[in-house]
Design a protein around this motif. Sequence first.
Motif, PDB file in Angstrom:
ATOM      1  N   GLY A  73      -7.919  10.957  10.174  1.00  0.00           N
ATOM      2  CA  GLY A  73      -6.607  10.694  10.738  1.00  0.00           C
ATOM      3  C   GLY A  73      -6.085  11.852  11.576  1.00  0.00           C
ATOM      4  N   HIS A  74      -6.966  12.769  11.931  1.00  0.00           N
ATOM      5  CA  HIS A  74      -6.584  13.945  12.713  1.00  0.00           C
ATOM      6  C   HIS A  74      -7.344  13.965  14.033  1.00  0.00           C
ATOM      7  N   PRO A  75      -6.749  14.563  15.040  1.00  0.00           N
ATOM      8  CA  PRO A  75      -7.488  14.736  16.294  1.00  0.00           C
ATOM      9  C   PRO A  75      -8.600  15.776  16.097  1.00  0.00           C
ATOM     10  N   VAL A  76      -9.620  15.680  16.884  1.00  0.00           N
ATOM     11  CA  VAL A  76     -10.686  16.680  16.900  1.00  0.00           C
ATOM     12  C   VAL A  76     -10.793  17.150  18.349  1.00  0.00           C
ATOM     13  N   PRO A  77     -10.095  18.239  18.670  1.00  0.00           N
ATOM     14  CA  PRO A  77     -10.117  18.724  20.049  1.00  0.00           C
ATOM     15  C   PRO A  77     -11.521  19.160  20.455  1.00  0.00           C
ATOM     16  N   LEU A  78     -11.909  18.757  21.652  1.00  0.00           N
ATOM     17  CA  LEU A  78     -13.243  19.063  22.157  1.00  0.00           C
ATOM     18  C   LEU A  78     -13.169  19.747  23.506  1.00  0.00           C
ATOM     19  N   THR A  79     -14.174  20.532  23.776  1.00  0.00           N
ATOM     20  CA  THR A  79     -14.418  21.057  25.104  1.00  0.00           C
ATOM     21  C   THR A  79     -15.899  20.805  25.388  1.00  0.00           C
ATOM     22  N   PHE A  80     -16.219  20.539  26.630  1.00  0.00           N
ATOM     23  CA  PHE A  80     -17.600  20.277  27.002  1.00  0.00           C
ATOM     24  C   PHE A  80     -18.178  21.487  27.705  1.00  0.00           C
ATOM     25  N   ALA A  81     -19.424  21.776  27.376  1.00  0.00           N
ATOM     26  CA  ALA A  81     -20.147  22.887  27.996  1.00  0.00           C
ATOM     27  C   ALA A  81     -21.495  22.351  28.478  1.00  0.00           C
ATOM     28  N   PRO A  82     -22.152  23.110  29.337  1.00  0.00           N
ATOM     29  CA  PRO A  82     -23.470  22.667  29.809  1.00  0.00           C
ATOM     30  C   PRO A  82     -24.465  22.525  28.651  1.00  0.00           C
ATOM     31  N   ARG A  83     -25.499  21.757  28.919  1.00  0.00           N
ATOM     32  CA  ARG A  83     -26.585  21.613  27.949  1.00  0.00           C
ATOM     33  C   ARG A  83     -27.157  22.978  27.589  1.00  0.00           C
ATOM     34  N   ARG A  84     -27.676  23.079  26.373  1.00  0.00           N
ATOM     35  CA  ARG A  84     -28.380  24.290  25.966  1.00  0.00           C
ATOM     36  C   ARG A  84     -29.871  24.113  26.285  1.00  0.00           C
ATOM     37  N   PRO A  85     -30.536  25.179  26.644  1.00  0.00           N
ATOM     38  CA  PRO A  85     -31.976  25.074  26.919  1.00  0.00           C
ATOM     39  C   PRO A  85     -32.721  24.552  25.686  1.00  0.00           C
ATOM     40  N   GLY A  86     -33.593  23.589  25.918  1.00  0.00           N
ATOM     41  CA  GLY A  86     -34.403  23.063  24.831  1.00  0.00           C
ATOM     42  C   GLY A  86     -33.826  21.860  24.120  1.00  0.00           C
ATOM     43  N   ASP A  87     -32.538  21.576  24.303  1.00  0.00           N
ATOM     44  CA  ASP A  87     -31.942  20.407  23.659  1.00  0.00           C
ATOM     45  C   ASP A  87     -32.503  19.133  24.281  1.00  0.00           C
ATOM     46  N   VAL A  88     -32.801  18.162  23.437  1.00  0.00           N
ATOM     47  CA  VAL A  88     -33.292  16.873  23.917  1.00  0.00           C
ATOM     48  C   VAL A  88     -32.149  15.865  23.866  1.00  0.00           C
ATOM     49  N   SER A  89     -32.284  14.794  24.615  1.00  0.00           N
ATOM     50  CA  SER A  89     -31.194  13.811  24.667  1.00  0.00           C
ATOM     51  C   SER A  89     -31.059  13.034  23.370  1.00  0.00           C
ATOM     52  N   ALA A  90     -32.182  12.699  22.722  1.00  0.00           N
ATOM     53  CA  ALA A  90     -32.123  11.924  21.487  1.00  0.00           C
ATOM     54  C   ALA A  90     -33.263  12.326  20.566  1.00  0.00           C
ATOM     55  N   CYS A  91     -32.962  12.368  19.278  1.00  0.00           N
ATOM     56  CA  CYS A  91     -33.964  12.734  18.290  1.00  0.00           C
ATOM     57  C   CYS A  91     -33.594  12.057  16.974  1.00  0.00           C
ATOM     58  N   TYR A  92     -34.477  11.193  16.492  1.00  0.00           N
ATOM     59  CA  TYR A  92     -34.241  10.563  15.198  1.00  0.00           C
ATOM     60  C   TYR A  92     -35.568  10.266  14.530  1.00  0.00           C
ATOM     61  N   ALA A  93     -35.521  10.122  13.211  1.00  0.00           N
ATOM     62  CA  ALA A  93     -36.720  10.044  12.390  1.00  0.00           C
ATOM     63  C   ALA A  93     -37.281   8.631  12.294  1.00  0.00           C
ATOM     64  N   ASP A  94     -38.595   8.564  12.141  1.00  0.00           N
ATOM     65  CA  ASP A  94     -39.261   7.335  11.721  1.00  0.00           C
ATOM     66  C   ASP A  94     -39.619   7.557  10.260  1.00  0.00           C
ATOM     67  N   ALA A  95     -38.835   6.994   9.367  1.00  0.00           N
ATOM     68  CA  ALA A  95     -39.015   7.200   7.929  1.00  0.00           C
ATOM     69  C   ALA A  95     -39.863   6.094   7.302  1.00  0.00           C
ATOM     70  N   GLY A  96     -40.658   5.399   8.108  1.00  0.00           N
ATOM     71  CA  GLY A  96     -41.481   4.308   7.600  1.00  0.00           C
ATOM     72  C   GLY A  96     -42.459   4.734   6.521  1.00  0.00           C
TER      73      GLY A  96
END
Length: 144
Positions: A73-96
């Motif tokens: 129930g509270h705001p979460v103030p954000l600021t945007f910064a450039p991407r960090r080197p090495g960060d990927v757009s998406a990463c999630y597990a295959d837990a099969g």
Amino acid sequence: MDGPYERTVFGNDYPTVDGTGVRDYIHVLDLAEGHVRALEQLQHQPGHHLFNLGTGQGYSVLQMVDAFRQVSGHPVPLTFAPRRPGDVSACYADAGKALQQLGWQAQLNLTDMVSDTWRWQQLNPQGYHTSHHPAADAEENADV
């Protein structure tokens, strides 16, 4: 410079649903249960075994922030910064493999994760180091 409650989001130009990075957030209780299942398997099949533990579903940074806003129930103030080197757009597990061999899969969802995190924070505003912990009290009050 960030304010005391402002959070920085690194990258908002990824090819994702809202431009922010997508990660496989997992509830700590699901993670703990996955580890217990892996330890139980070691009793029957000693050796080295690798398992991915995750929900298999990614949530964006902004989806996570929105969930916190809704639960708290509270705001979460954000600021945007450039991407960090090495960060990927998406990463999630295959837990099969964990499901097949351990009979484990994540049971809790994003709302559960955020609700439990918010509840814990409300009960522990100073984090793990509080004067309400008996061991911390003893250490702080010890005669040296």
